[in-house]
Design a protein around this motif. Sequence first.
Motif, PDB file in Angstrom:
ATOM      1  N   UNK A 118       0.818  -1.210   0.000  1.00  8.48           N
ATOM      2  CA  UNK A 118       0.000   0.000   0.000  1.00  8.48           C
ATOM      3  C   UNK A 118       0.856   1.266   0.000  1.00  8.48           C
ATOM      4  N   UNK A 119       0.311   2.300  -0.616  1.00  8.53           N
ATOM      5  CA  UNK A 119       0.949   3.614  -0.670  1.00  8.53           C
ATOM      6  C   UNK A 119      -0.071   4.658  -0.215  1.00  8.53           C
ATOM      7  N   UNK A 120       0.384   5.846   0.162  1.00  9.06           N
ATOM      8  CA  UNK A 120      -0.545   6.861   0.689  1.00  9.06           C
ATOM      9  C   UNK A 120      -1.722   7.176  -0.225  1.00  9.06           C
ATOM     10  N   UNK A 121      -1.553   7.128  -1.515  1.00 12.31           N
ATOM     11  CA  UNK A 121      -2.650   7.465  -2.425  1.00 12.31           C
ATOM     12  C   UNK A 121      -3.714   6.372  -2.508  1.00 12.31           C
ATOM     13  N   UNK A 122      -3.492   5.256  -1.818  1.00 11.36           N
ATOM     14  CA  UNK A 122      -4.532   4.220  -1.755  1.00 11.36           C
ATOM     15  C   UNK A 122      -5.646   4.615  -0.787  1.00 11.36           C
ATOM     16  N   UNK A 123      -5.428   5.668  -0.035  1.00 12.86           N
ATOM     17  CA  UNK A 123      -6.439   6.134   0.927  1.00 12.86           C
ATOM     18  C   UNK A 123      -7.758   6.425   0.210  1.00 12.86           C
ATOM     19  N   UNK A 124      -8.847   6.002   0.825  1.00 10.29           N
ATOM     20  CA  UNK A 124     -10.167   6.254   0.250  1.00 10.29           C
ATOM     21  C   UNK A 124     -11.164   5.247   0.758  1.00 10.29           C
ATOM     22  N   UNK A 125     -12.330   5.272   0.174  1.00  9.77           N
ATOM     23  CA  UNK A 125     -13.341   4.283   0.533  1.00  9.77           C
ATOM     24  C   UNK A 125     -13.515   3.325  -0.646  1.00  9.77           C
ATOM     25  N   UNK A 126     -13.455   2.056  -0.344  1.00  8.21           N
ATOM     26  CA  UNK A 126     -13.585   1.028  -1.370  1.00  8.21           C
ATOM     27  C   UNK A 126     -14.972   0.397  -1.255  1.00  8.21           C
ATOM     28  N   UNK A 127     -15.667   0.357  -2.373  1.00  7.64           N
ATOM     29  CA  UNK A 127     -17.005  -0.235  -2.411  1.00  7.64           C
ATOM     30  C   UNK A 127     -17.011  -1.432  -3.351  1.00  7.64           C
ATOM     31  N   UNK A 128     -17.645  -2.499  -2.894  1.00  9.03           N
ATOM     32  CA  UNK A 128     -17.936  -3.578  -3.826  1.00  9.03           C
ATOM     33  C   UNK A 128     -19.344  -3.336  -4.376  1.00  9.03           C
ATOM     34  N   UNK A 129     -19.626  -3.925  -5.492  1.00  9.15           N
ATOM     35  CA  UNK A 129     -20.965  -3.857  -6.074  1.00  9.15           C
ATOM     36  C   UNK A 129     -21.217  -5.171  -6.794  1.00  9.15           C
ATOM     37  N   UNK A 130     -22.450  -5.621  -6.710  1.00  5.83           N
ATOM     38  CA  UNK A 130     -22.815  -6.852  -7.389  1.00  5.83           C
ATOM     39  C   UNK A 130     -23.990  -6.626  -8.317  1.00  5.83           C
ATOM     40  N   UNK A 131     -23.973  -7.343  -9.417  1.00  2.74           N
ATOM     41  CA  UNK A 131     -25.079  -7.258 -10.372  1.00  2.74           C
ATOM     42  C   UNK A 131     -25.747  -8.623 -10.439  1.00  2.74           C
ATOM     43  N   UNK A 132     -27.047  -8.623 -10.224  1.00  4.93           N
ATOM     44  CA  UNK A 132     -27.804  -9.872 -10.263  1.00  4.93           C
ATOM     45  C   UNK A 132     -28.571  -9.987 -11.567  1.00  4.93           C
TER      46      UNK A 132
END
Lengths: 110, 118
Positions: free
Chosen positions: A79-93
């Motif tokens: 990891x590096x500092x610019x990886x900071x953030x919110x990670x969202x998964x999404x699924x398609x049914x």
Amino acid sequence: GQQLNQSPQSMFIQEGEDVSMNCTSSSIFNTWLWYKQDPGEGPVLLIALYKAGELTSNGRLTAQFGITRKDSFLNISASIPSDVGIYFCAGIRTGNQFYFGTGTSLTVIP
Amino acid sequence: GAVVSQHPSRVICKSGTSVKIECRSLDFQATTMFWYRQFPKQSLMLMATSNEGSKATYEQGVEKDKFLINHASLTLSTLTVTSAHPEDSSFYICSAEGLAGFSYNEQFFGPGTRLTVL
């Protein structure tokens, strides 16, 4: 609408460490997507997965579509500092129903 | 490719006024656009699905007379927050679903619009 369960909710890690987060559901999905959202911005698509068992990489990011089709995980290596953030998964049914995960907030400490 | 823009990026308005937010797909055609609302430190909540040339489909609990959606072309959808109140203050994000050349209907998101109602 329905949301996918994402864990952990937040992570604080040292720069250089690897990160792992996952997304689970009680329902089967046909497609899994991983997005990153920076503060004040819209989500940006990182990786898309289309088949059960599929393992896909995008630079230091690797994501897998679970065999049961009910889960997915995302790994970030070194990891590096610019990886900071919110990670969202999404699924398609089936029927093109799109569901978002609850999000994982990542903080990288230099 | 697959760029979605939103305008304005930030808007401050007085209570009781109406605000229009535009969402454009810049380099692809989108038959379907989506409008989301996001509160601080929370996930995106789908408000409505907008289909070109037809009425929008609203999620349960979203007032269609308050959040007017128009999808007049394959590259433009608008969300109008009518008679805005402070509780409508939020981050509004649109997304567009590719018409052709995309796999399995991924959504591409705009940069969001920060609405503050005084």
